[in-house]
Scaffold this active site. Structure first.
Site, PDB file in Angstrom:
ATOM      1  N   GLU A 242     -44.337  49.616 -27.209  1.00 32.75           N
ATOM      2  CA  GLU A 242     -45.471  49.582 -26.279  1.00 32.75           C
ATOM      3  C   GLU A 242     -46.398  50.769 -26.551  1.00 32.75           C
ATOM      4  O   GLU A 242     -47.602  50.647 -26.513  1.00 32.75           O
ATOM      5  CB  GLU A 242     -44.957  49.639 -24.835  1.00 32.75           C
TER       6      GLU A 242
ATOM      7  N   ARG B 281     -27.408  51.987 -27.919  1.00 31.65           N
ATOM      8  CA  ARG B 281     -26.665  51.233 -26.903  1.00 31.65           C
ATOM      9  C   ARG B 281     -26.189  49.883 -27.427  1.00 31.65           C
ATOM     10  O   ARG B 281     -25.202  49.347 -26.935  1.00 31.65           O
ATOM     11  CB  ARG B 281     -27.525  51.073 -25.636  1.00 31.65           C
TER      12      ARG B 281
HETATM   13  O1  LIG Z   1     -37.090  45.024 -26.033  1.00 33.35           O
HETATM   14  P1  LIG Z   1     -37.674  46.395 -26.263  1.00 33.35           P
HETATM   15  O2  LIG Z   1     -38.929  46.637 -25.477  1.00 33.35           O
HETATM   16  O3  LIG Z   1     -37.855  46.682 -27.727  1.00 33.35           O
HETATM   17  O4  LIG Z   1     -36.662  47.466 -25.663  1.00 33.35           O
HETATM   18  C1  LIG Z   1     -35.266  47.317 -25.742  1.00 33.35           C
HETATM   19  C2  LIG Z   1     -34.653  48.454 -26.511  1.00 33.35           C
HETATM   20  O5  LIG Z   1     -34.858  49.690 -25.787  1.00 33.35           O
HETATM   21  C3  LIG Z   1     -33.594  50.338 -25.613  1.00 33.35           C
HETATM   22  O6  LIG Z   1     -33.297  51.177 -26.668  1.00 33.35           O
HETATM   23  P2  LIG Z   1     -33.829  52.685 -26.817  1.00 33.35           P
HETATM   24  O7  LIG Z   1     -34.942  52.691 -27.816  1.00 33.35           O
HETATM   25  O8  LIG Z   1     -34.105  53.224 -25.451  1.00 33.35           O
HETATM   26  O9  LIG Z   1     -32.621  53.435 -27.523  1.00 33.35           O
HETATM   27  P3  LIG Z   1     -31.091  53.736 -27.110  1.00 33.35           P
HETATM   28  O10 LIG Z   1     -30.313  52.446 -27.299  1.00 33.35           O
HETATM   29  O11 LIG Z   1     -30.693  54.765 -28.113  1.00 33.35           O
HETATM   30  O12 LIG Z   1     -31.037  54.227 -25.684  1.00 33.35           O
HETATM   31  C4  LIG Z   1     -32.608  49.185 -25.582  1.00 33.35           C
HETATM   32  O13 LIG Z   1     -31.291  49.630 -25.895  1.00 33.35           O
HETATM   33  C5  LIG Z   1     -33.151  48.245 -26.627  1.00 33.35           C
HETATM   34  O14 LIG Z   1     -32.726  48.574 -27.935  1.00 33.35           O
HETATM   35  N1  LIG Z   2     -36.261  48.947 -18.256  1.00 36.61           N
HETATM   36  C1  LIG Z   2     -35.352  49.333 -19.164  1.00 36.61           C
HETATM   37  N2  LIG Z   2     -34.099  49.677 -18.760  1.00 36.61           N
HETATM   38  C2  LIG Z   2     -33.187  50.088 -19.666  1.00 36.61           C
HETATM   39  N3  LIG Z   2     -33.418  50.173 -20.994  1.00 36.61           N
HETATM   40  C3  LIG Z   2     -34.647  49.825 -21.426  1.00 36.61           C
HETATM   41  N4  LIG Z   2     -35.175  49.764 -22.683  1.00 36.61           N
HETATM   42  C4  LIG Z   2     -36.455  49.344 -22.584  1.00 36.61           C
HETATM   43  N5  LIG Z   2     -36.779  49.107 -21.295  1.00 36.61           N
HETATM   44  C5  LIG Z   2     -35.655  49.398 -20.550  1.00 36.61           C
END
Ligand SMILES: O=P(O)(O)OC[C@H]1O[C@H](OP(=O)(O)OP(=O)(O)O)[C@H](O)[C@@H]1O
Ligand SMILES: Nc1ncnc2[nH]cnc12
Length: 171
Positions: A95, A58
């Site tokens: 986490e 994302r």
């Molecule tokens: O601050 P944090 O606790 O580390 O979480 C935030 C991360 O989690 C989500 O990515 P995700 O791993 O869901 O991957 P995606 O972007 O492919 O959906 C979001 O896009 C951030 O990169």
């Molecule tokens: N609460 C949340 N909503 C969307 N993306 C996330 N990535 C980690 N935590 C999230």
């Protein structure tokens, strides 16, 4: 324009008690998406970046259009084994469990100012790892930014650079 109207908070997903903030609705709305990118560009421009970096997946949706808006190049921080050529990588704790991000070893020139972008800052673990990896590649990281910040998870306290966000949620 109130951008909150264009971000959807979906209850109890992926974890009970924490809303999942979904940017699909923002991406779908042309004027709101354009406004979001212009506001984020204005927030990060004062840090005088040479390059922008985004975290798969994302984060790419934020970093690539912002790089275009600012006339800058864009570097991908990717999940493992996705990038060709010589790569640098970093394992980091989530986490629950661990994850890894990688970038091409020659993506950054020593001392280049690289701002790291993502869609959302939650615990900050992903962003902190991205910053460490960029530094390993020789970058200076003057700031990091995201569209959304979940302030109640304290992610920005884990970062040692200024952090900018457009929308902060308290729950
Ligand atoms: O601050 P944090 O606790 O580390 O979480 C935030 C991360 O989690 C989500 O990515 P995700 O791993 O869901 O991957 P995606 O972007 O492919 O959906 C979001 O896009 C951030 O990169
Ligand atoms: N609460 C949340 N909503 C969307 N993306 C996330 N990535 C980690 N935590 C999230």
């Amino acid at each position: 324009m109130d951008l909150r109207e264009h971000v959807r908070g979906i209850p109890d997903f992926p974890k009970p008690g924490i809303l999942f903030y979904d940017i699909s609705t923002l991406l779908r709305h042309g004027p709101a998406w354009r406004t979001a990118m212009a506001r984020l560009a204005a927030l990060i421009a004062p840090y005088r970046p040479d390059l922008l970096a985004g975290i798969e997946s994302r984060g790419f949706l934020v970093a690539a259009p912002l790089a275009l808006e600012l006339g800058l190049g864009f570097v991908m921080l990717r999940k493992p084994r996705k990038l060709p050529g010589l790569t640098l990588g970093l394992n980091y704790a989530l986490e629950y469990g661990t994850d890894r991000i990688e970038m091409q070893a020659d993506a950054v020139q020593p001392g280049q100012r690289v701002i790291l972008l993502d869609d959302l800052l939650a615990t900050g673990g992903t962003m902190a790892a991205g910053i460490a990896l960029l530094r390993q590649a020789g970058a200076e990281v003057p700031a990091a930014a995201a569209l959304i910040e979940l302030t109640f998870l304290g992610g920005r306290q884990r970062l040692d650079v200024p952090f900018e966000s457009l929308l902060a949620y308290e729950s």
